[in-house]
Design an enzyme around this catalytic site. Structure first.
Site, PDB file in Angstrom:
ATOM      1  N   GLU A 118       1.012  -1.184  -0.167  1.00 42.50           N
ATOM      2  CA  GLU A 118      -0.037   0.130   0.033  1.00 42.50           C
ATOM      3  C   GLU A 118       0.985   1.141   0.040  1.00 42.50           C
ATOM      4  OE1 GLU A 118      -2.686  -2.402  -0.453  1.00 42.50           O
ATOM      5  OE2 GLU A 118      -3.473  -0.297  -0.337  1.00 42.50           O
TER       6      GLU A 118
ATOM      7  N   TYR B 128      -8.442  -2.415 -11.265  1.00 39.55           N
ATOM      8  CA  TYR B 128      -7.902  -2.081  -9.663  1.00 39.55           C
ATOM      9  C   TYR B 128      -6.498  -1.249  -9.903  1.00 39.55           C
ATOM     10  CZ  TYR B 128     -11.578  -4.817  -8.031  1.00 39.55           C
ATOM     11  OH  TYR B 128     -12.913  -5.476  -7.662  1.00 39.55           O
TER      12      TYR B 128
END
Length: 882
Positions: free
Chosen positions: A408, A455
């Site tokens: 992330e 995504y």
């Protein structure tokens, strides 16, 4: 921790680490908020009505044939029909991908009864029964009802209504159902009625059905078999995104058709049932054999699409906490809960929820959050409202959460995800991010949209948007968008419109226009800019000639050939170019045509200036330079590499190797950039070097070639410095790496490469760590290097070490750990051990090796490929029967 750098991102290391901690848990919540505000096209009622052309002329018999399941109501309300091959039906709404606009669902009363028992592991025949009452509003008069259904058997079908207002939906009549059949090609259940439903009235569709539990994939209602507390157990869970709700209950399975749900689950008393909402109550019932079952009901959900409905039936334990008055529970295997593996996820989820609530000024809309750790989940994670599903490898065990946090963090700063999708994206084979569902002809086309282009490329597009707007504008635009479309549907253009509105109005309101440096000057509307990226496939290569200042763009192709005539790619991208000159940030420029001159980027051969495009790698493109441009960058790296920020040292390496691999530049240009590496002390830069230079194919097939000793000599000379830094950390205090999110994943590749190159200190450290773990199992091998240490521990050991690993495998319960051990056992250099391994797995089976293909794993090594070949030749019949 790794050594500090004098240059890097344009943020402090402290900020990086703070954001990394937040990133570790963002996946737990970002998808929930995204789902809350919808992401499917809003279709007004009048627009939906216009989709259908009435009274289409029927095709001649024999032109269209379908396998249709036909049901006709009998006296007992049971199905009388069967599969009828060759049944011709005229063209109709059942041939369209989208439902006709005749009915709008308002509410579902859903009951499911899976026949899962703890004393009977699931079999291919495991199934469920169910009932659903769907309250609908009629929009247009129709005697045909279509709703989605797949792999379900209809047992009875009734339509009651119109419902009387103000009388608690007491029906005043019944609409006769003449026939029920299934249009399998579009996954519809079709009800033919004896009379038309009236516009403006409400009706209730009452359906009972049965269906199979999925054992082959994690779609619809599926089961997992796992080991917990030394016993084989099973659970059921659901994955209904994007179009799998129809395989669990008949429904209007389109995201725009939101409704509320009252869910009831009937389950064995030893299991716990979970759904989107908190438990409302429980009761008991008996089946026809007198066996007891528990009936669990749940509170009514908010309006939501069918794909967010979720259920789980399990024998799990949980940990819980309260955040701002709302309960958060992490559900997992009892062993995992007892070992504290869920504690990190529990402790970080609540603060992240609070952070996002404060950031967007929106309260989390649900009364509770259950986070469910599945032993095996193909999707890795799913944002069901109130019941999030995760593969346990991404949720449990603190080191795995660190790994998630690293990824992330890269999406924000290091563009790990960006370059991951760039490696898969190119103009000839990929697809655009934005696709019109109206152009699809099969449901499978919708399912294929849920891929890396949606995504990862989609996320990269948004990140690029945020880079040419400032952070305040970006956040305020998102707030405006989320508030406007709460509990509704939105199109892509709605998002761009809110960014455009905020980009124009907010600076004026804040008097930002007074400061010329604060102006947001765009070459076109936000919609035009973003459409140039989302409506076409691939991405551009931006090439700068520093002698002339000319920048050109061209589509990126795999394996570009000089003077090759490529497929026409007429469109250009509107490219935001943030750049630095001599380490100083320069004003944003735009490339909105195929080429353009920027005099400020010119650099002469005599001076020492250098230029790098794509500041912080926020743009979705690769950057190329003329020979002089690359030469000057290489000279700067050798002279003072720290003058170039860390992220751009990484970028230069990754772009150069990708461009050379695909014939945009010579390989020598990329290799020249590695000459300085003896001075490189940032492991993330080394990671970019090693993943590009030491590929899996290279490791598998080069040991016997002349190039190996040359590569070994070249890399070890430069690798030794960074190796000494991290080998010392591992030996003295590996715990300090817990907070160094930038080192966790690159460390595995560094360790693996050093051992593969035969660095004696790496091999010795592997022996030490492996032996210490064997003698003292409580001393776990550090997770980032565990796979490598296990492999070399076996490769450098004998049958004693191998037997220890086999026994450890037999006692492990987590699939991720078992796969790791199964791979490690294939690292042995002894042919007889490898042969025995395949004997155990294929012929004798004292242990269950379902998690991986052992022969394939063995054949991946240099020694193992010959052993596996002989084994297959000698045992082909046994292998083929298995």
């Amino acid at each position: 921790m790794g050594p500090s750098s004098s240059s890097g991102f344009y943020v402090s290391r402290g900020v990086v680490l703070l954001l990394a901690g937040l990133g570790a848990a963002l996946l737990l919540t970002l998808a929930v908020l995204a789902a809350l505000y919808g992401h499917c096209a809003r279709v007004p009622g009048s627009e939906r009505l216009d989709r259908w052309v009435p009274e289409a002329a029927p095709s001649p018999p024999g032109e269209q044939e379908e396998l249709s399941l036909t049901w006709k109501p009998g006296s007992a309300g049971e199905p009388e029909g069967s599969v009828t091959p060759g049944l011709w039906r005229p063209p109709g709404p059942w041939d369209q991908l989208l439902l006709p606009p005749w009915l709008v669902p308002l509410h579902y009363e859903l009951e499911l009864w899976p026949r899962l028992r703890p004393d009977e592991l699931p079999t291919p025949e495991l199934g469920f029964t169910g009932r659903v009452n769907i309250t609908v509003r009629c929009v247009a008069a129709t005697a045909l009802l279509l709703l989605h259904s797949l792999f379900l058997n209809c047992k009875s079908a009734e339509v009651r209504g119109p419902l009387s207002p103000g009388t608690e939906d007491a029906t005043v009549g019944r609409v006769p159902v003449k026939n029920v059949w299934f249009a399998l090609h579009m996954q519809y259940m079709v009800l033919e009625l004896g009379e038309a439903l009236q516009p403006g009235s409400r009706y209730e569709l009452q359906l009972s059905f049965s269906g199979p539990v999925n054992q082959y994939s994690k779609e619809g209602l599926f089961f997992n078999v796992y080991t917990d507390q030394g016993e084989r157990r099973a659970l059921l869970a659901s994955q209904l995104e994007p179009t799998f709700a129809r395989s669990v209950f008949p429904c209007f399975d389109e995201p725009a058709l939101k409704a509320t749900f009252n869910i009831t689950i009937i389950h064995h008393p030893s299991y716990v049932a979970l759904s989107n909402m908190p438990k409302l109550g429980q009761s008991e019932k008996r089946d026809v054999n007198g066996s007891k079952w528990t009936v669990t009901t749940f509170y009514t959900t908010p309006h939501m699409p069918t794909y967010l409905v979720a259920f789980a039936i399990c024998d799990y334990d949980h940990v819980n906490r309260t955040e701002r008055g709302k309960e958060i529970r992490i559900w997992a295997r009892k062993d995992a809960i007892a070992n504290g593996n869920a504690d990190f996820a529990l402790n970080i989820t609540g603060p992240i929820f609070s952070f996002l609530e404060d950031l967007f000024n929106i309260s989390y809309p649900l009364p509770k959050t259950d986070i469910f750790a599945l032993p095996n989940f193909d999707c890795r994670a799913m944002e069901n409202w109130g019941l999030l599903m995760f593969d346990e490898s991404t949720l449990l065990l603190q080191p795995m959460v660190w790994k998630l946090g690293y990824h992330e963090l890269n999406e924000v700063f290091f563009s790990h995800t960006l370059h991951g999708v760039l490696s898969e994206d190119h103009a000839l084979r990929s697809r655009a991010v934005s696709m019109k569902v109206e152009n699809f002809t099969e449901t499978s086309e919708i399912n294929k949209l849920f891929d890396l282009f949606t995504y990862r490329k989609g996320a990269s597009m948004v990140r690029m948007l945020s880079s040419f707007l400032n952070e305040n504008l970006f956040i305020n635009a998102l707030k405006s968008y989320l508030e406007a479309f709460s509990y509704s549907n939105a199109k892509q253009d709605d998002l761009w419109r809110h960014f455009q509105m905020v980009a124009v109005l907010l600076p004026e309101l804040l008097c930002m226009a007074i400061d010329d440096q604060s102006k947001i000057l765009l070459p076109a509307s936000v919609k035009s800019i973003m459409d140039s990226w989302t409506h076409q496939s691939g991405f551009p290569v931006i090439t700068l000639n520093i002698s002339t200042g000319v920048i050109k763009q061209e589509p990126f192709y795999l394996g570009k050939v000089k003077n090759q005539t490529l497929l026409t790619h007429n469109d250009t991208w509107i490219v935001p170019i943030l750049w630095i000159k001599n380490g100083i940030m320069q004003p944003l420029v735009w490339l909105d045509k195929s080429s353009k001159i920027f005099p400020e980027m010119q650099v002469s051969d005599s001076d020492h200036d250098w230029v790098i495009l794509n500041l912080n790698m926020t743009g979705y493109y690769r950057v190329n330079y003329d020979k002089l441009g690359w030469k000057k960058l290489n000279q700067q790296l050798e002279k003072n590499s720290k003058a170039i920020p860390v992220i751009h040292r990484l970028q230069l390496i990754d772009d150069a190797f990708s461009l050379s691999k695909n014939n945009y530049i010579e390989i020598e240009t990329a290799l020249d950039l590695t000459k300085y590496l003896a001075e490189e002390d940032e492991i993330i830069v080394w990671h970019a070097v090693l993943v590009n230079l030491v590929t899996r194919d290279l490791v598998s097939y080069m040991n016997n070639y002349d190039i190996y000793p040359l590569l070994k000599k070249y890399l070890l000379k430069r690798l030794i410095s960074i190796w000494n830094i991290y080998s010392t950390i591992i030996r003295e205090n590996v715990a300090v790496l817990q907070d160094d999110y930038l080192a966790l994943v690159p460390l595995e590749k560094l360790f693996e490469t050093a051992c593969w190159l035969g660095l004696e200190d790496c091999l010795q450290l592997s022996r030490e760590l492996f032996k210490n773990w064997v003698n003292h199992p409580e001393n776990e091998i550090p997770y980032p290097i565990k796979k490598v240490v296990l492999c070399y521990g076996i490769a450098l050991g004998n049958d004693e070490e191998w037997d220890f690993l086999l026994n450890t495998y037999a006692n492990k319960t987590m699939e991720e750990e078992k796969i790791q051990l199964a791979y490690a056992m294939s690292c042995s250099k002894d042919p007889w051990i490898l042969n025995r391994y395949m004997d155990y797995a294929i012929l004798m089976s004292p242990f269950n090796f379902n998690e991986t293909n052992i022969i394939e794993v063995v054949a991946a090594s240099e020694v193992g490929r010959y052993v596996a070949k002989d084994f297959l030749a000698n045992n082909w019949q046994a292998v083929s029967e298995r």
